[in-house]
Write a protein that holds these residues in place. Structure first.
Motif, PDB file in Angstrom:
ATOM      1  N   VAL A  57       0.832  -1.205   0.000  1.00  0.00           N
ATOM      2  CA  VAL A  57       0.000   0.000   0.000  1.00  0.00           C
ATOM      3  C   VAL A  57       0.864   1.252   0.000  1.00  0.00           C
ATOM      4  O   VAL A  57       0.592   2.225  -0.724  1.00  0.00           O
ATOM      5  CB  VAL A  57      -0.942  -0.020   1.221  1.00  0.00           C
ATOM      6  N   GLN A  61       0.779   3.811  -3.123  1.00  0.00           N
ATOM      7  CA  GLN A  61       0.327   5.179  -2.881  1.00  0.00           C
ATOM      8  C   GLN A  61       1.416   6.195  -3.206  1.00  0.00           C
ATOM      9  O   GLN A  61       1.172   7.203  -3.888  1.00  0.00           O
ATOM     10  CB  GLN A  61      -0.104   5.331  -1.423  1.00  0.00           C
ATOM     11  N   THR A  64       2.115   6.414  -7.004  1.00  0.00           N
ATOM     12  CA  THR A  64       1.141   7.248  -7.700  1.00  0.00           C
ATOM     13  C   THR A  64       1.381   8.725  -7.432  1.00  0.00           C
ATOM     14  O   THR A  64       1.308   9.562  -8.339  1.00  0.00           O
ATOM     15  CB  THR A  64      -0.282   6.867  -7.254  1.00  0.00           C
ATOM     16  N   LEU A  65       1.696   9.058  -6.184  1.00  0.00           N
ATOM     17  CA  LEU A  65       1.918  10.460  -5.829  1.00  0.00           C
ATOM     18  C   LEU A  65       3.167  11.024  -6.505  1.00  0.00           C
ATOM     19  O   LEU A  65       3.149  12.151  -7.029  1.00  0.00           O
ATOM     20  CB  LEU A  65       2.050  10.588  -4.311  1.00  0.00           C
ATOM     21  N   THR A  75      10.713   7.431  -5.454  1.00  0.00           N
ATOM     22  CA  THR A  75       9.715   6.502  -4.928  1.00  0.00           C
ATOM     23  C   THR A  75      10.346   5.499  -3.975  1.00  0.00           C
ATOM     24  O   THR A  75       9.800   5.194  -2.907  1.00  0.00           O
ATOM     25  CB  THR A  75       9.032   5.749  -6.085  1.00  0.00           C
ATOM     26  N   SER A  79       9.315   5.102  -0.002  1.00  0.00           N
ATOM     27  CA  SER A  79       8.681   3.848   0.415  1.00  0.00           C
ATOM     28  C   SER A  79       9.486   3.144   1.497  1.00  0.00           C
ATOM     29  O   SER A  79       8.941   2.715   2.523  1.00  0.00           O
ATOM     30  CB  SER A  79       8.519   2.921  -0.801  1.00  0.00           C
TER      31      SER A  79
END
Length: 253
Positions: A57, A61, A64-65, A75, A79
């Motif tokens: 998740v 998320q 995408t952002l 990313t 993460s």
């Protein structure tokens, strides 16, 4: 209100007594080892299963952002840092409190309603040193080790979903993490896990030693220990995270 304040004071007193009794002899090493193995055995599989969707998740998320703001190359860093600093300690403690902590509370509560705790006091054996300390240390050690396991599983899950599902670049995912992460990020996750494990063990022991008479009292104590641990967990996590971000700014900040 007075009753709640009194219970809070008793909980803190038990935490202090447990800390002080940890350094006293004799130490119940065998009991601590057995409790550690028990907590790990009932927690490691649920922790891994919860860590996978958490990492997924977060990766989905954030992926995408970052695409929306044009920062796809970061990313991986976002993460991994989210998993290591926040998700892993929280997931670890939630599982330990829900599985190991509940069992500890039920065990001590059963001993309480059978008057075993009072019998130990009568013969001069400290229940805190003999029963509470090994269980709290077991929760701390299990939390530290499982936190590392959950971090690895969460990072791998995030990597899989970002690279395979969202079509991210493996090299960029790893390079961004090494560019922005620092060793203190790992340390704060382990420190959180140790503190959260201590809280889970002390709360479970406190509710078990103060359970109401009867089987219903034990069941209510188990439910209360899990709820109280969750509430304290998120509050303490907020405090530690705030202090950490103030004392150790991220790279480039």
């Amino acid at each position: 209100m007075i009753r709640a304040l009194s219970a809070t004071g008793d909980l803190f007193a038990l935490g202090l007594d447990t800390t002080r009794a940890t350094f006293k002899r004799p130490f119940a090493a065998r009991e601590a080892l057995e409790q550690f193995w028990f907590v790990v055995s009932v927690s490691w599989i649920p922790a891994m299963l919860v860590a996978i969707p958490f990492g997924a998740v977060i990766a989905l998320q954030l992926g995408t952002l970052t695409v929306q703001v044009g920062a796809q190359s970061f990313t991986g860093a976002a993460s991994v840092l989210a998993v290591v600093q926040q998700a892993a300690p929280i997931v670890t403690t939630l599982v330990i409190a829900g599985a190991g902590g509940a069992a500890i509370c039920a065990d001590l509560g059963s001993r309480k309603i059978r008057d075993e705790i009072d019998a130990m006091k009568v013969i001069g054996v400290s229940p805190i040193q003999r029963l509470v300390v090994p269980r709290v240390l077991a929760c701390i050690a299990a939390a530290i080790l499982l936190n590392g396991l959950v971090s690895v599983v969460g990072v791998l899950g995030g990597y899989f979903f970002n690279v395979i599902v969202q079509g991210g670049t493996p090299g960029a995912y790893l390079a961004s993490f090494t560019a922005l992460a620092q060793i203190s990020d790992l340390w704060v996750g382990e420190i959180k896990a140790a503190i959260f494990g201590f809280i889970a063990g002390v709360v479970a022991a406190y509710r078990g030693l103060n359970t109401a008479p009867g089987p219903k009292g034990v069941g209510d104590a188990v439910n209360q220990s899990v709820v109280i641990t969750f509430l304290l967990l998120f509050f303490v996590n907020f405090v530690i995270t705030t202090l950490y971000l103030q004392l150790f700014p991220g790279k480039g900040a």
